[in-house]
Design a protein around this motif. Structure first.
Motif, PDB file in Angstrom:
ATOM      1  N   LEU A  57      -6.334   9.281  -5.772  1.00  0.00           N
ATOM      2  CA  LEU A  57      -6.988   8.034  -5.361  1.00  0.00           C
ATOM      3  C   LEU A  57      -7.183   7.097  -6.546  1.00  0.00           C
ATOM      4  CD1 LEU A  57      -8.191   6.429  -3.049  1.00  0.00           C
ATOM      5  CD2 LEU A  57     -10.384   7.567  -3.463  1.00  0.00           C
ATOM      6  N   GLY A  58      -7.593   7.627  -7.686  1.00  0.00           N
ATOM      7  CA  GLY A  58      -7.733   6.796  -8.877  1.00  0.00           C
ATOM      8  C   GLY A  58      -6.407   6.173  -9.287  1.00  0.00           C
ATOM      9  N   ALA A  59      -5.332   6.987  -9.265  1.00  0.00           N
ATOM     10  CA  ALA A  59      -4.002   6.477  -9.603  1.00  0.00           C
ATOM     11  C   ALA A  59      -3.530   5.458  -8.573  1.00  0.00           C
ATOM     12  CB  ALA A  59      -3.006   7.639  -9.696  1.00  0.00           C
ATOM     13  N   VAL A  97       0.837  -1.206   0.000  1.00  0.00           N
ATOM     14  CA  VAL A  97       0.000   0.000   0.000  1.00  0.00           C
ATOM     15  C   VAL A  97       0.870   1.254   0.000  1.00  0.00           C
ATOM     16  CG1 VAL A  97      -1.720   1.313   1.307  1.00  0.00           C
ATOM     17  CG2 VAL A  97      -1.918  -1.172   1.151  1.00  0.00           C
ATOM     18  N   SER A  98       1.887   1.285   0.873  1.00  0.00           N
ATOM     19  CA  SER A  98       2.782   2.444   0.947  1.00  0.00           C
ATOM     20  C   SER A  98       3.421   2.733  -0.398  1.00  0.00           C
ATOM     21  CB  SER A  98       3.881   2.203   1.997  1.00  0.00           C
ATOM     22  OG  SER A  98       3.346   1.973   3.268  1.00  0.00           O
ATOM     23  N   LEU A  99       3.893   1.679  -1.048  1.00  0.00           N
ATOM     24  CA  LEU A  99       4.539   1.825  -2.348  1.00  0.00           C
ATOM     25  C   LEU A  99       3.553   2.342  -3.396  1.00  0.00           C
ATOM     26  CD1 LEU A  99       7.083   1.450  -4.023  1.00  0.00           C
ATOM     27  CD2 LEU A  99       6.436  -0.946  -4.359  1.00  0.00           C
ATOM     28  N   ALA A 100       2.323   1.834  -3.350  1.00  0.00           N
ATOM     29  CA  ALA A 100       1.310   2.275  -4.310  1.00  0.00           C
ATOM     30  C   ALA A 100       0.978   3.747  -4.132  1.00  0.00           C
ATOM     31  CB  ALA A 100       0.052   1.417  -4.171  1.00  0.00           C
ATOM     32  N   VAL A 101       0.991   4.245  -2.884  1.00  0.00           N
ATOM     33  CA  VAL A 101       0.725   5.669  -2.652  1.00  0.00           C
ATOM     34  C   VAL A 101       1.820   6.525  -3.282  1.00  0.00           C
ATOM     35  CG1 VAL A 101       0.510   7.489  -0.921  1.00  0.00           C
ATOM     36  CG2 VAL A 101      -0.595   5.289  -0.531  1.00  0.00           C
ATOM     37  N   THR A 102       3.084   6.191  -3.017  1.00  0.00           N
ATOM     38  CA  THR A 102       4.182   6.995  -3.557  1.00  0.00           C
ATOM     39  C   THR A 102       4.190   6.966  -5.081  1.00  0.00           C
ATOM     40  OG1 THR A 102       5.794   5.170  -3.448  1.00  0.00           O
ATOM     41  CG2 THR A 102       5.591   6.566  -1.507  1.00  0.00           C
ATOM     42  N   GLU A 103       3.920   5.803  -5.661  1.00  0.00           N
ATOM     43  CA  GLU A 103       3.909   5.695  -7.121  1.00  0.00           C
ATOM     44  C   GLU A 103       2.699   6.403  -7.732  1.00  0.00           C
ATOM     45  OE1 GLU A 103       6.378   4.150  -9.274  1.00  0.00           O
ATOM     46  OE2 GLU A 103       7.297   4.728  -7.371  1.00  0.00           O
ATOM     47  N   ALA A 104       1.590   6.445  -7.003  1.00  0.00           N
ATOM     48  CA  ALA A 104       0.411   7.167  -7.498  1.00  0.00           C
ATOM     49  C   ALA A 104       0.692   8.662  -7.589  1.00  0.00           C
ATOM     50  CB  ALA A 104      -0.779   6.909  -6.578  1.00  0.00           C
ATOM     51  N   VAL A 105       1.362   9.203  -6.576  1.00  0.00           N
ATOM     52  CA  VAL A 105       1.720  10.625  -6.599  1.00  0.00           C
ATOM     53  C   VAL A 105       2.640  10.910  -7.791  1.00  0.00           C
ATOM     54  CG1 VAL A 105       2.907  12.477  -5.363  1.00  0.00           C
ATOM     55  CG2 VAL A 105       1.401  10.913  -4.110  1.00  0.00           C
ATOM     56  N   ASP A 109      -1.349  -7.780  -7.415  1.00  0.00           N
ATOM     57  CA  ASP A 109      -1.316  -8.982  -8.251  1.00  0.00           C
ATOM     58  C   ASP A 109       0.096  -9.568  -8.306  1.00  0.00           C
ATOM     59  OD1 ASP A 109      -4.001  -8.800  -8.759  1.00  0.00           O
ATOM     60  OD2 ASP A 109      -3.803  -7.930 -10.763  1.00  0.00           O
ATOM     61  N   LEU A 110       1.098  -8.698  -8.472  1.00  0.00           N
ATOM     62  CA  LEU A 110       2.486  -9.149  -8.467  1.00  0.00           C
ATOM     63  C   LEU A 110       2.858  -9.779  -7.134  1.00  0.00           C
ATOM     64  CD1 LEU A 110       4.724  -6.419 -10.184  1.00  0.00           C
ATOM     65  CD2 LEU A 110       4.750  -8.876 -10.640  1.00  0.00           C
ATOM     66  N   PHE A 111       2.466  -9.120  -6.062  1.00  0.00           N
ATOM     67  CA  PHE A 111       2.745  -9.570  -4.707  1.00  0.00           C
ATOM     68  C   PHE A 111       2.148 -10.956  -4.446  1.00  0.00           C
ATOM     69  CE2 PHE A 111       0.995  -9.299  -0.227  1.00  0.00           C
ATOM     70  CZ  PHE A 111       2.188  -9.647   0.407  1.00  0.00           C
ATOM     71  N   MET A 112       0.907 -11.165  -4.850  1.00  0.00           N
ATOM     72  CA  MET A 112       0.239 -12.445  -4.614  1.00  0.00           C
ATOM     73  C   MET A 112       0.807 -13.544  -5.506  1.00  0.00           C
ATOM     74  SD  MET A 112      -1.680 -11.771  -2.134  1.00  0.00           S
ATOM     75  CE  MET A 112      -2.566 -13.322  -2.015  1.00  0.00           C
ATOM     76  N   ASP A 113       1.282 -13.160  -6.688  1.00  0.00           N
ATOM     77  CA  ASP A 113       1.788 -14.147  -7.645  1.00  0.00           C
ATOM     78  C   ASP A 113       3.253 -14.498  -7.410  1.00  0.00           C
ATOM     79  OD1 ASP A 113       1.507 -15.797  -9.979  1.00  0.00           O
ATOM     80  OD2 ASP A 113       2.649 -14.301 -11.087  1.00  0.00           O
ATOM     81  N   GLN A 114       4.071 -13.494  -7.076  1.00  0.00           N
ATOM     82  CA  GLN A 114       5.516 -13.698  -6.987  1.00  0.00           C
ATOM     83  C   GLN A 114       6.114 -13.361  -5.621  1.00  0.00           C
ATOM     84  OE1 GLN A 114       7.536 -11.736 -10.263  1.00  0.00           O
ATOM     85  NE2 GLN A 114       5.759 -12.001 -11.605  1.00  0.00           N
ATOM     86  N   GLN A 161      -2.237   1.610  -9.365  1.00  0.00           N
ATOM     87  CA  GLN A 161      -0.934   1.099  -8.943  1.00  0.00           C
ATOM     88  C   GLN A 161      -1.081  -0.066  -7.970  1.00  0.00           C
ATOM     89  OE1 GLN A 161       1.957   2.112 -10.182  1.00  0.00           O
ATOM     90  NE2 GLN A 161       1.068   3.747 -11.396  1.00  0.00           N
ATOM     91  N   PHE A 162      -2.004   0.068  -7.025  1.00  0.00           N
ATOM     92  CA  PHE A 162      -2.151  -0.986  -6.019  1.00  0.00           C
ATOM     93  C   PHE A 162      -2.596  -2.295  -6.645  1.00  0.00           C
ATOM     94  CE2 PHE A 162      -4.694  -3.512  -3.075  1.00  0.00           C
ATOM     95  CZ  PHE A 162      -3.731  -3.757  -2.094  1.00  0.00           C
ATOM     96  N   GLU A 163      -3.561  -2.255  -7.546  1.00  0.00           N
ATOM     97  CA  GLU A 163      -4.042  -3.483  -8.166  1.00  0.00           C
ATOM     98  C   GLU A 163      -2.908  -4.193  -8.901  1.00  0.00           C
ATOM     99  OE1 GLU A 163      -8.238  -4.083  -9.600  1.00  0.00           O
ATOM    100  OE2 GLU A 163      -7.238  -3.844 -11.538  1.00  0.00           O
TER     101      GLU A 163
END
Length: 273
Positions: free
Chosen positions: A239-241, A149-157, A251-256, A245-247
């Protein structure tokens, strides 16, 4: 002391006809969504949002702008918005089974925001405050979700800044769940979970200072310092971004596993403040 927020209004909004039908079903069942402390809940569809009192200054969350920015398959497609709420986390965690996985609750003013060690505070207008739901089966990796989640926030910005041609805002992750900008805290993440029907029901809460310079600083204050002519960042676009990013990251996190995100995560890690 509690009487002024013993009731709340929730607006239900869906990206597609599938989520819109869920909103109608919940609306038609008056007692479908509940909050703790016997808070009375009034439900409205997006088409009825005008009946919900909004701020006179026009700073309310723009439902259409957010929905138009959503490009996900699951996360963020069902939105609950309230102009004033005790806690977005309470909405999603107390109604987890009633909501589609990936549902998000957003509020303009939060009266009882929650953090680690049971910290509680009031969050002002201009802060992006939201909570959303996800399901997981492997309890061993549930604690790692806050890093995703933290990573998705920074990448969304970063994504929104790139898209709008803004200067780069260097938001950093301070382990385990805080977000910093120029040595000051601008956000935080809280994840809680319960175990039911052989699955972990995870509720994720995020607070990010977008346009509120108090009590520390915010993204738009940093942006104005770097480029006074810039337009400002909007909560809805971030929030949209974020969900985009989170999705992808989830998916990567759950798969790899988290190893697939480690390099990017450590590039955004703040080692000291």
């Amino acid at each position: 002391m509690e009487s002024h927020h013993a009731s709340c209004s929730l607006v239900l909004c869906g990206k597609s006809s599938v989520e819109t039908e869920i909103a109608k079903r919940l609306k038609n069942n008056n007692n479908s969504l509940k909050l703790p402390d016997n808070t009375k809940v009034s439900l409205f569809l997006e088409s009825e949002a005008k009946h919900v009192v909004k701020d006179d200054d026009g700073d309310s969350f723009d439902l259409s702008l957010f929905m138009n920015s959503i490009l996900t398959h699951q996360f963020g497609r069902f939105l609950i918005w309230s102009p004033r709420l005790s806690s977005t986390h309470d909405v999603v965690s107390h109604n987890f089974s009633e909501l589609p996985v990936g549902s998000v609750c957003v509020t303009d003013v939060q009266l009882k925001g929650r953090g680690r060690t049971k910290n509680v505070w009031e969050s002002p207008k201009g802060c992006l405050m939201y909570s959303f739901t996800l399901e997981m089966e492997d309890g061993r990796v549930v604690p790692l979700v806050q890093y995703v989640v933290s990573l998705a926030v920074t990448e969304a910005v970063n994504h929104v800044c790139d898209k709008k041609g803004f200067p780069y805002i260097d938001v950093k992750i301070k382990w385990p769940n805080d977000l910093y900008l120029n040595g000051l805290k601008v956000g935080g993440i809280l994840c809680t979970s319960t175990y039911r029907s052989k699955k972990f029901h995870v509720s994720v809460g995020v607070g990010l200072n977008v346009d509120n310079e108090q009590p520390t600083t915010c993204l738009n204050a940093a942006l104005k310092d770097m480029s006074p002519a810039s337009n400002l960042l909007k909560r809805e676009e971030i929030l949209g971004a974020f969900f985009h990013q989170f999705e992808k990251f989830f998916d990567l996190f759950m798969d790899q596993g988290f190893k697939s995100l480690e390099e990017l995560y450590y590039r955004t890690w703040l080692h000291r403040v």
